[in-house]
Design a protein around this motif. Structure first.
Motif, short mmCIF file in Angstrom:
data_model
loop_
_atom_site.label_atom_id
_atom_site.label_comp_id
_atom_site.label_asym_id
_atom_site.label_seq_id
_atom_site.Cartn_x
_atom_site.Cartn_y
_atom_site.Cartn_z
N PRO A 41 0.83 -1.21 0.00
CA PRO A 41 0.00 0.00 0.00
C PRO A 41 0.86 1.25 0.00
CG PRO A 41 0.01 -1.01 2.17
CD PRO A 41 0.73 -1.96 1.25
N ARG A 42 0.33 2.32 -0.58
CA ARG A 42 1.06 3.59 -0.67
C ARG A 42 0.14 4.73 -0.27
NH1 ARG A 42 5.40 5.88 -4.17
NH2 ARG A 42 5.43 8.06 -3.53
N PHE A 43 0.65 5.65 0.55
CA PHE A 43 -0.11 6.81 1.00
C PHE A 43 0.77 8.05 0.88
CE2 PHE A 43 -1.24 3.06 3.47
CZ PHE A 43 -2.61 2.98 3.27
N ASP A 44 0.24 9.12 0.33
CA ASP A 44 0.98 10.38 0.19
C ASP A 44 0.10 11.55 0.62
OD1 ASP A 44 3.25 9.22 -0.82
OD2 ASP A 44 2.82 9.69 -2.91
N VAL A 45 0.74 12.56 1.21
CA VAL A 45 0.10 13.86 1.44
C VAL A 45 1.07 14.92 0.97
CG1 VAL A 45 -1.33 13.11 3.38
CG2 VAL A 45 0.96 14.00 3.82
N GLY A 46 0.53 16.08 0.58
CA GLY A 46 1.43 17.11 0.09
C GLY A 46 0.76 18.46 -0.03
N ALA A 47 1.57 19.42 -0.44
CA ALA A 47 1.09 20.78 -0.70
C ALA A 47 1.87 21.32 -1.88
CB ALA A 47 1.29 21.67 0.53
N SER A 48 1.21 22.13 -2.70
CA SER A 48 1.87 22.71 -3.85
C SER A 48 1.58 24.20 -3.92
CB SER A 48 1.42 22.04 -5.15
OG SER A 48 0.04 22.27 -5.38
N ARG A 49 2.51 24.92 -4.56
CA ARG A 49 2.35 26.36 -4.75
C ARG A 49 2.64 26.68 -6.22
NH1 ARG A 49 4.96 31.17 -5.28
NH2 ARG A 49 4.12 32.97 -4.15
N LEU A 50 1.73 27.40 -6.85
CA LEU A 50 1.93 27.85 -8.22
C LEU A 50 3.07 28.87 -8.25
CD1 LEU A 50 0.60 27.56 -11.07
CD2 LEU A 50 -0.63 29.69 -10.53
N ILE A 51 4.09 28.62 -9.09
CA ILE A 51 5.23 29.53 -9.15
C ILE A 51 5.32 30.24 -10.49
CG2 ILE A 51 6.59 28.37 -7.39
CD1 ILE A 51 8.06 26.85 -9.52
N ALA A 52 4.60 29.74 -11.51
CA ALA A 52 4.54 30.36 -12.84
C ALA A 52 3.37 29.70 -13.56
CB ALA A 52 5.85 30.14 -13.60
N PRO A 53 2.90 30.30 -14.63
CA PRO A 53 1.83 29.63 -15.38
C PRO A 53 2.23 28.21 -15.78
CG PRO A 53 2.07 31.88 -16.14
CD PRO A 53 3.21 31.62 -15.21
N HIS A 54 1.43 27.23 -15.39
CA HIS A 54 1.64 25.81 -15.72
C HIS A 54 2.82 25.19 -15.00
CE1 HIS A 54 -1.42 26.29 -18.80
NE2 HIS A 54 -0.74 27.32 -19.28
N ILE A 55 3.34 25.82 -13.96
CA ILE A 55 4.45 25.25 -13.19
C ILE A 55 4.17 25.45 -11.70
CG2 ILE A 55 6.93 25.31 -12.69
CD1 ILE A 55 7.38 26.40 -15.48
N ALA A 56 4.34 24.38 -10.92
CA ALA A 56 4.14 24.46 -9.47
C ALA A 56 5.28 23.74 -8.76
CB ALA A 56 2.80 23.83 -9.08
N GLY A 57 5.59 24.22 -7.58
CA GLY A 57 6.51 23.52 -6.69
C GLY A 57 5.70 22.69 -5.72
N VAL A 58 6.13 21.45 -5.45
CA VAL A 58 5.35 20.50 -4.66
C VAL A 58 6.23 19.92 -3.55
CG1 VAL A 58 3.91 18.45 -4.73
CG2 VAL A 58 4.07 19.92 -6.75
N LEU A 59 5.68 19.84 -2.34
CA LEU A 59 6.28 19.08 -1.25
C LEU A 59 5.38 17.91 -0.93
CD1 LEU A 59 8.29 18.62 1.10
CD2 LEU A 59 6.84 20.15 2.48
N GLN A 60 5.93 16.68 -0.99
CA GLN A 60 5.16 15.49 -0.71
C GLN A 60 5.86 14.64 0.34
OE1 GLN A 60 4.49 13.55 -4.49
NE2 GLN A 60 2.46 14.47 -4.69
N ILE A 61 5.05 14.05 1.23
CA ILE A 61 5.53 13.12 2.26
C ILE A 61 4.67 11.87 2.16
CG2 ILE A 61 5.86 12.75 4.73
CD1 ILE A 61 6.05 15.80 5.02
N GLY A 62 5.28 10.69 2.22
CA GLY A 62 4.47 9.49 2.11
C GLY A 62 5.24 8.22 2.40
N SER A 63 4.52 7.13 2.26
CA SER A 63 5.11 5.82 2.49
C SER A 63 5.77 5.31 1.21
CB SER A 63 4.03 4.84 2.95
OG SER A 63 3.03 4.69 1.95
N LEU A 64 6.70 4.40 1.40
CA LEU A 64 7.34 3.70 0.28
C LEU A 64 7.09 2.21 0.47
CD1 LEU A 64 10.66 5.78 0.19
CD2 LEU A 64 8.77 5.88 -1.47
N SER A 65 7.78 1.39 -0.29
CA SER A 65 7.53 -0.04 -0.26
C SER A 65 8.09 -0.69 1.00
CB SER A 65 8.14 -0.69 -1.50
OG SER A 65 7.88 -2.06 -1.53
N GLY A 66 7.47 -1.77 1.43
CA GLY A 66 7.93 -2.55 2.58
C GLY A 66 7.57 -4.01 2.40
N ASP A 67 8.08 -4.85 3.30
CA ASP A 67 7.79 -6.29 3.20
C ASP A 67 8.19 -6.96 4.51
OD1 ASP A 67 6.94 -8.63 2.03
OD2 ASP A 67 8.09 -8.33 0.19
N THR A 68 7.81 -8.23 4.65
CA THR A 68 8.18 -9.04 5.81
C THR A 68 8.63 -10.40 5.34
OG1 THR A 68 6.63 -7.91 7.28
CG2 THR A 68 7.40 -10.07 7.97
#
Length: 195
Positions: A41-68
């Protein structure tokens, strides 16, 4: 300024990687625990800010792959569980393909990954559980499609991506990539009325 900001969240799945690290576990008698090759399973949250027309900067935090992985020795069970998490900054470019209602985007970026490796054993004379923490870099990129809701500041999206996160290693130098291919479904909420 508030019109430039968007918050987002997504859920989905991510492939599990087989590499030198998992091969080493198998050499010592470990086998994957009942997951039958299913994605993580994968879960992400984030926030973005428009910095120019058609371009945004994004900060994302989330899970990656795991196993047992588990093994049985003399009636006792040992397990090795690993999981990872990432935080990255991306540059996202986007364009409308059907007015303001449908769009496409692509993003690429880099950040940090945090890996956790936990060994548990029922054998006597050794600690029953130990956890090691590792930090490394994270590289990622993805493409997606968006559908904007009418009269509400909500955009739905589907996304396919790939991450490289060499976040976990064993005592003899084998490194596990906690990244892989992922598919996500999510939504973005604009914080103002100017988009």
């Amino acid at each position: 300024e508030i019109d430039r900001w968007t918050v987002e969240g997504s859920v989905g799945a991510m492939t599990r990687r087989a590499d030198a690290f998992t091969s080493r576990l198998e050499t010592f008698g470990y086998t994957e625990k009942g997951l039958l090759g299913l994605p993580a399973p994968r879960f992400d949250v984030g926030a973005s800010r428009l910095i120019a027309p058609h371009i945004a900067g994004v900060l994302q935090i989330g899970s990656l792959s795991g196993d047992t992985y588990q093994r049985s020795i003399a009636g006792s069970t040992d397990s090795a569980s690993f999981s990872a998490y990432g935080a990255a900054i991306y540059v996202r470019t986007f364009a409308d393909v059907a007015g303001h209602w449908l769009g496409v985007y692509g993003q690429a970026g880099a950040g940090v990954s945090l890996g956790l490796l936990t060994y548990q054993t029922q054998q006597t004379g050794v600690p029953p559980s130990t956890t090691e923490t590792y930090a490394s870099y994270l590289l990622g990129g993805s493409v997606g499609m968006t559908a904007r809701a009418r009269r509400v500041p909500v955009t739905f999206f589907v996304q396919a991506g790939y991450d490289y996160a060499p976040a976990i290693r064993d005592l003899i130098g084998d490194v596990h990539d906690s990244g892989g291919f992922s598919g996500l479904f999510g939504l973005r909420v604009r914080l103002g009325d100017g988009q």
